[in-house]
Design an enzyme around this catalytic site. Structure first.
Site, short mmCIF file in Angstrom:
data_model
loop_
_atom_site.label_atom_id
_atom_site.label_comp_id
_atom_site.label_asym_id
_atom_site.label_seq_id
_atom_site.Cartn_x
_atom_site.Cartn_y
_atom_site.Cartn_z
N ASP A 59 0.89 -1.16 0.00
CA ASP A 59 0.00 0.00 0.00
C ASP A 59 0.92 1.21 0.00
O ASP A 59 1.63 1.45 0.99
CB ASP A 59 -0.89 -0.02 1.25
CG ASP A 59 -1.83 1.18 1.30
OD1 ASP A 59 -1.65 2.13 0.52
OD2 ASP A 59 -2.74 1.17 2.15
N SER A 140 -0.18 13.03 -14.94
CA SER A 140 -1.31 13.04 -15.88
C SER A 140 -1.34 14.40 -16.59
O SER A 140 -0.89 15.41 -16.02
CB SER A 140 -2.63 12.87 -15.13
OG SER A 140 -3.74 13.05 -16.01
N TYR A 153 -8.27 15.78 -7.97
CA TYR A 153 -7.43 14.81 -8.68
C TYR A 153 -6.40 15.58 -9.50
O TYR A 153 -5.21 15.30 -9.45
CB TYR A 153 -8.28 13.91 -9.57
CG TYR A 153 -7.43 13.02 -10.47
CD1 TYR A 153 -6.83 11.87 -9.98
CD2 TYR A 153 -7.20 13.36 -11.81
CE1 TYR A 153 -6.03 11.07 -10.79
CE2 TYR A 153 -6.41 12.57 -12.63
CZ TYR A 153 -5.83 11.43 -12.11
OH TYR A 153 -5.02 10.65 -12.92
N LYS A 157 -2.09 15.71 -9.15
CA LYS A 157 -1.10 15.42 -10.20
C LYS A 157 -0.19 16.64 -10.42
O LYS A 157 1.01 16.49 -10.68
CB LYS A 157 -1.81 15.01 -11.49
CG LYS A 157 -2.55 13.68 -11.38
CD LYS A 157 -1.62 12.52 -11.04
CE LYS A 157 -2.31 11.18 -11.08
NZ LYS A 157 -1.40 10.04 -10.77
N1 LIG Z 1 -6.52 5.84 -17.03
C1 LIG Z 1 -6.28 7.07 -17.44
O1 LIG Z 1 -6.96 7.59 -18.32
C2 LIG Z 1 -5.13 7.84 -16.84
C3 LIG Z 1 -4.72 9.04 -17.45
C4 LIG Z 1 -3.64 9.75 -16.91
C5 LIG Z 1 -3.00 9.26 -15.79
N2 LIG Z 1 -3.42 8.10 -15.20
C6 LIG Z 1 -2.67 7.62 -14.04
O2 LIG Z 1 -2.11 6.36 -14.37
C7 LIG Z 1 -1.81 5.67 -13.16
C8 LIG Z 1 -2.21 4.22 -13.30
O3 LIG Z 1 -3.64 4.10 -13.33
P1 LIG Z 1 -4.43 3.21 -14.39
O4 LIG Z 1 -5.14 4.16 -15.26
O5 LIG Z 1 -3.54 2.20 -15.00
O6 LIG Z 1 -5.57 2.57 -13.44
P2 LIG Z 1 -5.78 1.08 -12.91
O7 LIG Z 1 -6.95 1.17 -11.99
O8 LIG Z 1 -5.88 0.11 -14.04
O9 LIG Z 1 -4.46 0.76 -12.09
C9 LIG Z 1 -4.18 1.34 -10.85
C10 LIG Z 1 -3.45 0.30 -9.99
O10 LIG Z 1 -3.04 0.94 -8.78
C11 LIG Z 1 -3.29 0.08 -7.70
N3 LIG Z 1 -3.43 0.86 -6.47
C12 LIG Z 1 -4.42 1.72 -6.13
N4 LIG Z 1 -4.19 2.24 -4.91
C13 LIG Z 1 -3.02 1.70 -4.46
C14 LIG Z 1 -2.25 1.83 -3.27
N5 LIG Z 1 -2.67 2.61 -2.27
N6 LIG Z 1 -1.09 1.13 -3.15
C15 LIG Z 1 -0.69 0.31 -4.16
N7 LIG Z 1 -1.38 0.13 -5.31
C16 LIG Z 1 -2.54 0.81 -5.45
C17 LIG Z 1 -4.58 -0.66 -8.08
O11 LIG Z 1 -4.73 -1.88 -7.35
C18 LIG Z 1 -4.37 -0.88 -9.58
O12 LIG Z 1 -3.70 -2.10 -9.84
C19 LIG Z 1 -2.52 6.43 -12.04
O13 LIG Z 1 -1.55 7.17 -11.31
C20 LIG Z 1 -3.47 7.35 -12.79
O14 LIG Z 1 -3.76 8.51 -12.05
C21 LIG Z 1 -4.45 7.39 -15.71
#
Ligand SMILES: NC(=O)c1ccc[n+]([C@@H]2O[C@H](COP(=O)([O-])OP(=O)(O)OC[C@H]3O[C@@H](n4cnc5c(N)ncnc54)[C@H](O)[C@@H]3O)[C@@H](O)[C@H]2O)c1
Length: 250
Positions: A59, A140, A153, A157
């Site tokens: 975590d 992001s 959010y 970022k």
């Molecule tokens: N999906 C989008 O459109 C997008 C766009 C820009 C940035 N992001 C960023 O990309 C990153 C990855 O997200 P994603 O889109 O792949 O989503 P996702 O939900 O597929 O993956 C997120 C992962 O983080 C893990 N997680 C959440 N809280 C946690 C914690 N406290 N400790 C350890 N693990 C934890 C979850 O279990 C999951 O496996 C994030 O930082 C998100 O803000 C996403």
């Protein structure tokens, strides 16, 4: 042929799914030892098995978990080179005045305090070992080109981008690099929350219409950018926020 990350050891947080899983897959393919650090044991174990990595239930908001994952890197692989702070959280897109304190705490704890704990635990390790370190934060486009109804959010970022630039300047002399990668909307476990409805091609249209290249980002797009920043090819690159956004931020 040797990989671009041959022999390096990387912790990738949130690597059980989405972008993180793509980053872990690319790093493994380029020869890195990978530690998949995620809250989700089931998906994390499955990813580790498929990618020949090691899973650590982590975590990112818990400093003790960071101590444990560092210990794992040292005992299993003899040290640590790269940290990808990719784990992230958000609440569902909604008017700013409706955001609860719980929503606020969630994004700040995971997205900002998680990075704080990673640096508080790992920077002393790199300094003590006199080892070059490489931090990559998955921020992001929301941090610099915010969309409405995601105020805190977006702010979380922006904080990460600013903190990374600060640390890049502070620890440059010790060869510890800090960079961000900023994806535009993709199609992952978080996307339905960003768009505030089920993640379908139709529902993503509004977001995608603002991307000149005309499609969402993919885990491979994000992973390729992270691989460059993690590799020795980027030895002189620190303090950048590399947008992976098909031109959204122009
Ligand atoms: N999906 C989008 O459109 C997008 C766009 C820009 C940035 N992001 C960023 O990309 C990153 C990855 O997200 P994603 O889109 O792949 O989503 P996702 O939900 O597929 O993956 C997120 C992962 O983080 C893990 N997680 C959440 N809280 C946690 C914690 N406290 N400790 C350890 N693990 C934890 C979850 O279990 C999951 O496996 C994030 O930082 C998100 O803000 C996403």
């Amino acid at each position: 042929m040797t990989g671009r990350l041959q022999g390096k050891t990387a912790i990738v947080t949130g690597a059980a799914s989405g972008f993180g899983r793509g980053i872990a897959a690319k790093f493994a393919a380029e020869g890195a030892n990978i530690i998949i650090a995620d809250l989700s044991s089931e998906a994390g174990e499955a990813a580790a098995k498929e990618l020949n990595g090691v899973f650590s239930r982590t975590d990112v908001t818990d400093p003790k978990a960071w101590e444990d994952v560092l210990q794992l890197a040292v005992s299993k692989f003899g040290g640590l080179d790269i940290v990808v702070n990719n784990a992230g959280a958000t609440y569902a897109n909604k008017p700013t005045e409706e955001i609860t304190e719980k929503d606020f705490d969630l994004v700040m704890n995971v997205n900002v305090k998680g990075v704080y704990h990673s640096t508080n635990v790992l920077v002393p390790y790199f300094l003590k070992e006199k080892r070059p370190g490489c931090f990559i934060q998955v921020a992001s486009t929301a941090g610099t080109r915010p969309r409405p109804k995601l105020t805190w959010y977006n702010a979380s970022k922006a904080a990460v981008i600013n903190a990374s630039k600060t640390m890049a300047v502070e620890y440059g002399p010790q060869q510890i690099r800090f960079n961000c990668v900023s994806p535009v909307v993709g199609s992952t476990g978080m996307t339905h929350l960003f768009i505030g409805m089920p993640d379908t091609e139709e529902n993503r249209k509004n977001f995608v219409s603002t991307i000149p290249i005309g499609r969402p980002s993919t885990p491979a797009d994000v992973a390729n950018a992270c691989c460059y920043l993690a590799s020795d090819e980027a030895a002189f690159i620190t303090g950048v926020n590399l947008e992976v956004d098909g031109g959204r931020c122009v």
